[in-house]
Design an enzyme around this catalytic site. Sequence first.
Site, mmCIF file in Angstrom:
data_model
loop_
_atom_site.group_PDB
_atom_site.id
_atom_site.type_symbol
_atom_site.label_atom_id
_atom_site.label_comp_id
_atom_site.label_asym_id
_atom_site.label_seq_id
_atom_site.Cartn_x
_atom_site.Cartn_y
_atom_site.Cartn_z
ATOM 1 N N THR A 96 -11.854 6.057 -6.414
ATOM 2 C CA THR A 96 -12.391 7.395 -6.199
ATOM 3 C C THR A 96 -11.871 8.281 -7.329
ATOM 4 O O THR A 96 -11.027 7.852 -8.125
ATOM 5 C CB THR A 96 -11.901 7.976 -4.856
ATOM 6 O OG1 THR A 96 -10.486 8.271 -4.959
ATOM 7 C CG2 THR A 96 -12.136 7.006 -3.699
ATOM 8 N N TYR A 105 4.360 10.123 -2.886
ATOM 9 C CA TYR A 105 3.116 9.713 -2.235
ATOM 10 C C TYR A 105 3.388 8.680 -1.153
ATOM 11 O O TYR A 105 2.892 8.792 -0.029
ATOM 12 C CB TYR A 105 2.160 9.138 -3.287
ATOM 13 C CG TYR A 105 0.821 8.707 -2.730
ATOM 14 C CD1 TYR A 105 -0.187 9.639 -2.485
ATOM 15 C CD2 TYR A 105 0.557 7.369 -2.446
ATOM 16 C CE1 TYR A 105 -1.418 9.244 -1.977
ATOM 17 C CE2 TYR A 105 -0.666 6.966 -1.936
ATOM 18 C CZ TYR A 105 -1.649 7.914 -1.699
ATOM 19 O OH TYR A 105 -2.863 7.529 -1.185
ATOM 20 N N ASP A 121 -8.179 24.848 3.253
ATOM 21 C CA ASP A 121 -7.034 24.405 2.462
ATOM 22 C C ASP A 121 -6.009 23.890 3.464
ATOM 23 O O ASP A 121 -5.349 24.669 4.150
ATOM 24 C CB ASP A 121 -6.467 25.566 1.648
ATOM 25 C CG ASP A 121 -5.259 25.171 0.815
ATOM 26 O OD1 ASP A 121 -4.741 24.042 0.981
ATOM 27 O OD2 ASP A 121 -4.804 26.003 -0.005
ATOM 28 N N LYS A 142 2.741 9.108 2.971
ATOM 29 C CA LYS A 142 1.851 8.252 3.751
ATOM 30 C C LYS A 142 2.605 7.566 4.893
ATOM 31 O O LYS A 142 2.057 7.398 5.993
ATOM 32 C CB LYS A 142 1.169 7.231 2.845
ATOM 33 C CG LYS A 142 0.148 7.844 1.902
ATOM 34 C CD LYS A 142 -1.001 8.517 2.664
ATOM 35 C CE LYS A 142 -2.073 9.050 1.749
ATOM 36 N NZ LYS A 142 -3.233 9.629 2.475
ATOM 37 N N ASP A 195 -13.340 21.277 2.857
ATOM 38 C CA ASP A 195 -12.705 21.042 1.570
ATOM 39 C C ASP A 195 -12.201 22.369 1.034
ATOM 40 O O ASP A 195 -12.781 23.428 1.330
ATOM 41 C CB ASP A 195 -13.707 20.428 0.577
ATOM 42 C CG ASP A 195 -13.037 19.641 -0.534
ATOM 43 O OD1 ASP A 195 -13.106 18.397 -0.509
ATOM 44 O OD2 ASP A 195 -12.435 20.276 -1.423
ATOM 45 N N ASN A 231 -8.281 13.510 6.207
ATOM 46 C CA ASN A 231 -8.399 12.623 5.049
ATOM 47 C C ASN A 231 -7.894 13.247 3.750
ATOM 48 O O ASN A 231 -7.473 12.523 2.851
ATOM 49 C CB ASN A 231 -9.872 12.217 4.888
ATOM 50 C CG ASN A 231 -10.150 11.562 3.566
ATOM 51 O OD1 ASN A 231 -9.826 10.400 3.356
ATOM 52 N ND2 ASN A 231 -10.747 12.319 2.648
#
Length: 254
Positions: free
Chosen positions: A194, A159, A63, A163, A40, A90
């Site tokens: 989330t 976005y 990163d 994807k 992360d 992810n």
Amino acid sequence: MSQQGSLIGRIALVTGSGSGIGKAVAERFAIEGARVIIADRDATAARETAERIGDSARAVVMDIADEQSVVDAFAELTAADLAPNVVVANAGVQLFGSDAPIADLELDTWRRTIDVNLTGTFLTVKHAVRSMLTTGGGSIILTGSPTGINGEGRDFTAYSSSKAGIHGLGRAVAAAYAEQNIRVNTVVPGYTETPLVTAISSDREARAAITSRIPLGRPGTPADVCGAMVFLAGDDAAFATGALFTVDGGMTTL
């Protein structure tokens, strides 16, 4: 439901695993016997997740939008004899409040989204493949979205485009490296609550509107995604590559 240690012997790197889906997947992988790498950009979040899991976890700062950071992370793991044979790409962003229909979309929002989601996934997969070519192969799992399949994300141009690009990237890499025993598949979670989607989950009307478009009648949770990830990481998926696995409550059936 546990798949009874199906990932014993695996070393699994999960990006964006300081929170959300990535965190849940890393925790589930550990339960199934994998050694997990919590990757992360937030060092504190990565460390806290690793500490929560315990001795089978290690935190690494990565990163994904910075190639040198990705290179350094893989080099650190290789030096520690922890070159991963499972990589879950992810990590990602969704820029609520600035992503928009194309006529209203600013170039900076487009670039920021593509830089993290698509370029970041590209860099993660690039260096995962380079590592796996030296270790005999492995499983790479990408995180897609129904917005890259249908018009579900019509108000989120950047976005949705990022994807869709991830879906195409997965198929191309799967075809290119199948002979080297590298499998690449994409899990496509639907609306999953989330921290990434607080802008929706905290808005009663917005949440109800999106939930009404899910045939199973409820939002997804990070735990809902874990089973598909475990399957694709393990031997039961030995003949699966280049595929999209929807875990979306039926959103893409509409």
